[in-house]
Design an enzyme around this catalytic site. Structure first.
Site, PDB file in Angstrom:
ATOM      1  N   CYS A   1      37.421  42.314  21.106  1.00 52.01           N
ATOM      2  CA  CYS A   1      36.209  43.110  20.939  1.00 52.01           C
ATOM      3  C   CYS A   1      35.884  43.399  19.484  1.00 52.01           C
ATOM      4  O   CYS A   1      34.744  43.726  19.153  1.00 52.01           O
ATOM      5  CB  CYS A   1      36.321  44.423  21.718  1.00 52.01           C
ATOM      6  SG  CYS A   1      36.505  44.197  23.505  1.00 52.01           S
TER       7      CYS A   1
ATOM      8  N   HIS B   1      30.663  49.040  18.840  1.00 50.40           N
ATOM      9  CA  HIS B   1      31.036  48.177  19.965  1.00 50.40           C
ATOM     10  C   HIS B   1      30.720  48.923  21.251  1.00 50.40           C
ATOM     11  O   HIS B   1      31.087  50.092  21.425  1.00 50.40           O
ATOM     12  CB  HIS B   1      32.521  47.842  19.885  1.00 50.40           C
ATOM     13  CG  HIS B   1      33.076  47.222  21.129  1.00 50.40           C
ATOM     14  ND1 HIS B   1      32.455  46.175  21.783  1.00 50.40           N
ATOM     15  CD2 HIS B   1      34.188  47.516  21.860  1.00 50.40           C
ATOM     16  CE1 HIS B   1      33.159  45.844  22.842  1.00 50.40           C
ATOM     17  NE2 HIS B   1      34.217  46.644  22.915  1.00 50.40           N
TER      18      HIS B   1
ATOM     19  N   ASN C   1      30.419  45.951  28.745  1.00 51.20           N
ATOM     20  CA  ASN C   1      31.209  45.570  27.581  1.00 51.20           C
ATOM     21  C   ASN C   1      31.195  44.047  27.474  1.00 51.20           C
ATOM     22  O   ASN C   1      31.810  43.359  28.282  1.00 51.20           O
ATOM     23  CB  ASN C   1      32.643  46.087  27.749  1.00 51.20           C
ATOM     24  CG  ASN C   1      33.532  45.791  26.559  1.00 51.20           C
ATOM     25  OD1 ASN C   1      33.200  44.970  25.708  1.00 51.20           O
ATOM     26  ND2 ASN C   1      34.681  46.443  26.505  1.00 51.20           N
TER      27      ASN C   1
END
Length: 323
Positions: free
Chosen positions: A113, A250, A280
């Site tokens: 990520c 993020h 996500n």
């Protein structure tokens, strides 16, 4: 001083939209449960046969259009991904060919990520060193391919998508008023690799494996490390938290996003949030959010922007840039 200035952004989301209700057909869960714990209402899943490079090429094409450029204007392509098309070659080389690039070089970055933050830092270094004038930085993922569909704590969180950003060398004065990347801050700590990982691998099991996460531990590390990295990168850039116009975090979980903003003393109206619509998307989430925010007028030239992320590794970091 040479600065790496944003010239264009673009994104692509697969056509299939998956609402939270879809999971209730095979899991003991509910829309209310998912929203309350993550802020996610829907996400996109790639179609059968649609690869990470397919998504990346679409996002890259949109970024080129936004910048008023063509593929052969680009010197390098960096793709941040944890879900590559193949073990090798790099997905970036597949994107390079898909864009019709006949020059330059391409490679992947794998920091889960945090991949896009790592890729931005690498792109900035290439530009500052004179090895490239224009770099395409892409985050692209098909996390739907590594989900354990029996684990309701993880499979409801992730989605597929891609975002792209073009950086170009430009002369600056060497002050915080310059446009472009002002500072980067990268970290990792392999001691915590077990709290967020995928179970398979070429060397260990010869399988792809499934994503596994210790959610509470990840949350605790995320808020602390993201807040500190944000403050550190601002100090490197010579600016203060009060100077920040926009944070593009993020898009992992609305609770992480809000808690980090609170820790930094930032009002949520300065924070770009897209997690409700995309879930996500790992390395794709920051450029995807940047592109969406730019399209709706939430990012303006000259604004001070901070982006931060944490992912498996653990790997984390932040970038300060003037849009």
């Amino acid at each position: 001083m040479i600065r790496s200035v944003v010239r264009g952004v673009g994104h692509y989301l697969p056509e299939r939209v998956v609402p939270n209700e879809w999971f209730t057909t095979f899991l003991d869960t509910s829309d209310e449960w998912i929203v309350s714990r993550s802020g996610i209402e829907r996400r996109h899943f790639a179609a059968e046969g649609q690869t990470t490079s397919d998504l990346a090429i679409r996002a890259a094409t949109a970024a080129l259009s936004d910048a008023g450029m063509v593929a052969d204007h680009i010197d390098a392509v960096i793709v941040a991904t944890s879900t590559p098309d193949l073990t090798f070659p790099a997905t970036a080389t597949i994107v390079q060919a898909g864009l019709g690039m006949t020059r330059g070089f391409a490679f992947d970055v794998q920091a889960v990520c945090a991949g896009f933050v790592y890729a931005l830092s690498n792109a900035d270094a290439l530009i500052r060193s004179g090895q490239a004038t224009r770099v395409m930085v892409i985050g692209a993922e098909t996390f739907s391919r590594i989900m354990n569909w029996e684990d309701r704590t993880t499979c409801v969180l992730f989605g597929d998508g891609a975002g792209a950003l073009i950086l170009e060398a430009a002369e600056g004065q060497g002050t915080s008023a310059d446009r472009g990347i002002l500072a980067t801050d990268l970290h990792s700590d392999g001691r915590f690799r077990d709290i967020l990982q995928v179970s398979g691998g070429v060397s260990s099991s010869q399988t792809t494996g499934h994503l596994m996460m210790a959610g509470k531990e990840v949350f605790r590390h995320a808020v602390e490390k993201l807040a500190k990295s944000t403050l550190d990168v601002l100090e490197k850039a010579g600016v203060a938290i009060a100077d920040v116009d926009r944070v593009v975090p993020h898009q992992a979980n609305i609770r992480i996003i809000t808690r980090t903003a609170q820790k930094l003393g930032l009002p949520m109206d300065r924070v770009v949030v897209t997690v409700a619509d995309h879930g996500n998307t790992s390395a794709a989430s920051i450029p995807l959010a940047m592109s969406v925010a730019s399209a709706r007028g939430d990012l303006s030239q000259g604004e001070l922007v901070v982006t931060e992320a944490i992912g498996g590794g653990l790997a984390w970091g932040a970038v300060a840039l003037r849009w």
